[in-house]
Design a protein around this motif. Sequence first.
Motif, PDB file in Angstrom:
ATOM      1  N   ARG A 113      87.351 -16.308 -13.521  1.00 13.50           N
ATOM      2  CA  ARG A 113      87.115 -16.802 -14.872  1.00 13.50           C
ATOM      3  C   ARG A 113      86.444 -18.027 -14.994  1.00 13.50           C
ATOM      4  N   THR A 114      87.035 -18.994 -14.014  1.00 14.32           N
ATOM      5  CA  THR A 114      86.631 -20.498 -13.908  1.00 14.32           C
ATOM      6  C   THR A 114      84.971 -20.584 -13.482  1.00 14.32           C
ATOM      7  N   LYS A 115      84.732 -19.520 -12.263  1.00 11.23           N
ATOM      8  CA  LYS A 115      83.412 -19.802 -11.866  1.00 11.23           C
ATOM      9  C   LYS A 115      82.254 -19.344 -12.750  1.00 11.23           C
ATOM     10  N   LEU A 116      82.779 -18.210 -13.622  1.00 10.31           N
ATOM     11  CA  LEU A 116      81.734 -17.264 -14.547  1.00 10.31           C
ATOM     12  C   LEU A 116      81.544 -18.327 -15.477  1.00 10.31           C
ATOM     13  N   LEU A 117      82.665 -18.839 -15.720  1.00 14.44           N
ATOM     14  CA  LEU A 117      82.691 -20.005 -17.079  1.00 14.44           C
ATOM     15  C   LEU A 117      81.428 -21.028 -16.886  1.00 14.44           C
ATOM     16  N   VAL A 118      81.796 -21.757 -15.566  1.00 16.23           N
ATOM     17  CA  VAL A 118      80.635 -22.774 -15.219  1.00 16.23           C
ATOM     18  C   VAL A 118      79.373 -22.162 -14.953  1.00 16.23           C
ATOM     19  N   SER A 119      79.172 -21.036 -14.471  1.00 18.39           N
ATOM     20  CA  SER A 119      77.798 -20.298 -14.110  1.00 18.39           C
ATOM     21  C   SER A 119      77.289 -20.096 -15.623  1.00 18.39           C
ATOM     22  N   ALA A 120      78.047 -19.711 -16.845  1.00 15.50           N
ATOM     23  CA  ALA A 120      77.269 -19.621 -17.802  1.00 15.50           C
ATOM     24  C   ALA A 120      76.867 -20.722 -18.571  1.00 15.50           C
ATOM     25  N   ILE A 121      77.727 -21.650 -18.389  1.00 13.26           N
ATOM     26  CA  ILE A 121      77.352 -22.881 -19.256  1.00 13.26           C
ATOM     27  C   ILE A 121      75.968 -23.474 -18.417  1.00 13.26           C
ATOM     28  N   ALA A 122      76.252 -23.788 -16.894  1.00 10.64           N
ATOM     29  CA  ALA A 122      75.074 -24.172 -16.370  1.00 10.64           C
ATOM     30  C   ALA A 122      73.696 -23.517 -16.408  1.00 10.64           C
ATOM     31  N   THR A 123      73.742 -22.250 -16.583  1.00 14.80           N
ATOM     32  CA  THR A 123      72.558 -21.501 -16.788  1.00 14.80           C
ATOM     33  C   THR A 123      71.835 -21.661 -18.032  1.00 14.80           C
ATOM     34  N   TYR A 124      72.873 -21.702 -19.117  1.00 13.24           N
ATOM     35  CA  TYR A 124      72.247 -21.969 -20.518  1.00 13.24           C
ATOM     36  C   TYR A 124      71.781 -23.300 -20.539  1.00 13.24           C
ATOM     37  N   ILE A 125      72.372 -24.424 -20.044  1.00 10.27           N
ATOM     38  CA  ILE A 125      71.831 -25.815 -19.705  1.00 10.27           C
ATOM     39  C   ILE A 125      70.410 -25.695 -19.326  1.00 10.27           C
ATOM     40  N   ALA A 126      70.311 -24.874 -18.101  1.00 12.19           N
ATOM     41  CA  ALA A 126      68.974 -24.860 -17.435  1.00 12.19           C
ATOM     42  C   ALA A 126      67.795 -24.368 -18.223  1.00 12.19           C
ATOM     43  N   ALA A 127      68.232 -23.236 -18.836  1.00 18.09           N
ATOM     44  CA  ALA A 127      67.138 -22.300 -19.788  1.00 18.09           C
ATOM     45  C   ALA A 127      66.769 -23.186 -20.941  1.00 18.09           C
ATOM     46  N   VAL A 128      67.657 -23.880 -21.692  1.00 14.64           N
ATOM     47  CA  VAL A 128      67.264 -24.834 -22.635  1.00 14.64           C
ATOM     48  C   VAL A 128      66.424 -25.877 -22.020  1.00 14.64           C
ATOM     49  N   GLY A 129      66.767 -26.406 -20.878  1.00 16.38           N
ATOM     50  CA  GLY A 129      65.732 -27.397 -20.404  1.00 16.38           C
ATOM     51  C   GLY A 129      64.449 -26.827 -20.011  1.00 16.38           C
ATOM     52  N   GLY A 130      64.452 -25.684 -19.782  1.00 17.15           N
ATOM     53  CA  GLY A 130      63.239 -25.193 -19.360  1.00 17.15           C
ATOM     54  C   GLY A 130      62.328 -24.798 -20.769  1.00 17.15           C
ATOM     55  N   GLY A 131      63.145 -24.507 -21.896  1.00 12.72           N
ATOM     56  CA  GLY A 131      62.676 -24.501 -23.171  1.00 12.72           C
ATOM     57  C   GLY A 131      61.700 -26.028 -23.701  1.00 12.72           C
TER      58      GLY A 131
END
Length: 667
Positions: free
Chosen positions: A519-537
Amino acid sequence: MSVLQYVLAGLALGAIYAIASASLVVTYVSSGVFNFAFGAMAFAVARFYYFLHTENGWPIVAAAAVSLGIFAPLLGALLYGLLFRHLRLRPPLIKVVATIGVSVALPPAVDLIFGKLANTTAPGLAPVPLKVFHPFGATMTMDQVVNYLGLAVVLVAGVAVLRFTDAGLKIRALVDSAALSGLSGVNASRVSLGVWAATTTLAGLAGILVAPTAGLSTDGMTYLMAAAFAAVIAARLTSLPIAVLAALAMGVVTTVSQRYLDPESALSAQIVPSIPFGFMLLFLLYYALRGRAGDGPAGGALDRAIRVEDVGAGGAAPRPGLRSPSTAAAVAALVVVAALPLVLDEYWAGLAVTGLALSLVLLSYTLVTGEGGMIWLCQITFAGLGALVSAELATSYGWPPLVAVVVGALPVVVLGVAIGLLTIRLGDLYVALVTLTFGLLVQTLVFTRDRFDNYGQGVPMPRPGFAEDNRVFAYLTLGAFIVLALLLINFRRSTGGLAMSAVRWSEDGSRTVGLSIVRTKLLVSAIATYIAAVGGGFLAMDSQAALLDSYGVFGGLVWLAVLVTIGSRSPAAALVASLSFHLLPGVFHTYLPISWAEVPVLLFGFGAIMVAKDPDGILAMHARQLRGVLDRRARGPAVAAAPGPAGGLAGTPEPSPESEPTGGERV
């Protein structure tokens, strides 16, 4: 064209993969370092061979002898003395980042010394014009024959050295346990030096052999390295025979598949380069599902027992208060950045705006790697996917650009969570390879599609109507950075953030206290992926198009190198790193000779190498120095007034009774 001809071509390609994979396996089992700088080292030796043979007219034999017999071993010995000898017992994150630093710094250093090539076509070890043979009716060139002979020489010499010589016995002893080898009188440093010299020679040989087909370029050599990773993964990083056989099979499959694909099809042009990465992904998934993938410190049980843990690389960072020098420096940095759009002219302001957009992506590295300790090498891919999805929503479906960026990042999160789920049971090094493989597959199969590439123009992505001006868009991007940085800081202090720190420090200990690793690693993965995708936008809005050529995986390695140079665990470092990445090259292009254009990349790579010495980066180092100065000033008068102890230095305070532990115990 007969199948035999494709098989012969595949064996020639597989021979190059086999030489490369042999070098990677030997360095890993003997030193515990998986060499992400292999492609850069291959490029350096191949470029030196080109300098001697093509530019100075040396005969092939003489140029090859000097390049492979003198230059390559010296290069391997130099890198071992400067860096690799310090990495054996360091954490996997430090090893990966340091070797990535070499891969970033070495090519521009070579270009500065020998000059940058405009034409990357290069000869191999076969005389030109190439002789052509026709065994059993198939066609075979002299280049292919040289590849076969090269692999045969490597295998015969390698087996002879490892099995029948005193040096080979010492190498095998070092693989089993460096500690016991030392107790037996073996000089482990000298043996490791010889291993790195020999494996750099293998890297150079692979680089020279692949140059006629892949080109003498950093991209061609890094593709060779990435393809060789598949064979190494098949061998679970340790089995040399399996690595060689897998490399040969991979080469044959790559060429034979071309017989059944339409050479005019764009899909065929994407599938063929993806075959090695497909192999790698299949092996990684197999090991993940079987729970058989993991990596640990090199050596035997004694080496692990005496290993000193590196607290600086994995421990929890101190949490600065509101009045600490770190916080004050971060606020000062924000004030300076906010003033840049007002004081810079159009050219420099444009570079600063692009740097601000990049800072959003670097925040994702800060979370997943700097805070979470997860070696993800595909954040640039998530940024590219975020740019692509948001541009499609805004252009094809008429969504407002900001809404498209915020919502378009959500589908990318699904991929991030899936990768996180697949890599839960993998060791740190395998996680790095999985994410690298995913990025290469997306880059080859998605980013190169004609519909998205659009002849290099990408998918149009407008800016919001109120932010078309560079200044307004700069403040919009800075506001987005502040919002995401505050979210990251609050997450760090939340229950989830504390769980993340505990998991990074010790997964076994976290399980003991009831924390869910998944659960901890998936939470970190989800938040980091979202931030990267927003940055790409935001990067797409800055360029006003999703230019997918800008999101290559190896460009992401440079981004990571820049970030760890400044500091991988601070949001302020992400901001400083992104601005440095765009403004520093502008300074060199504007005020210095054009031959110095590669110097900024070299500096960023060198900074990533220095993470082996100081994992916290430049920003944290200066913050510590400032904190030390302030502390010395705060206690200066008391120190000066205190009498020095007999025989001691004047001004050295004696311990006060209050500082002594009670009960006769000392801490």
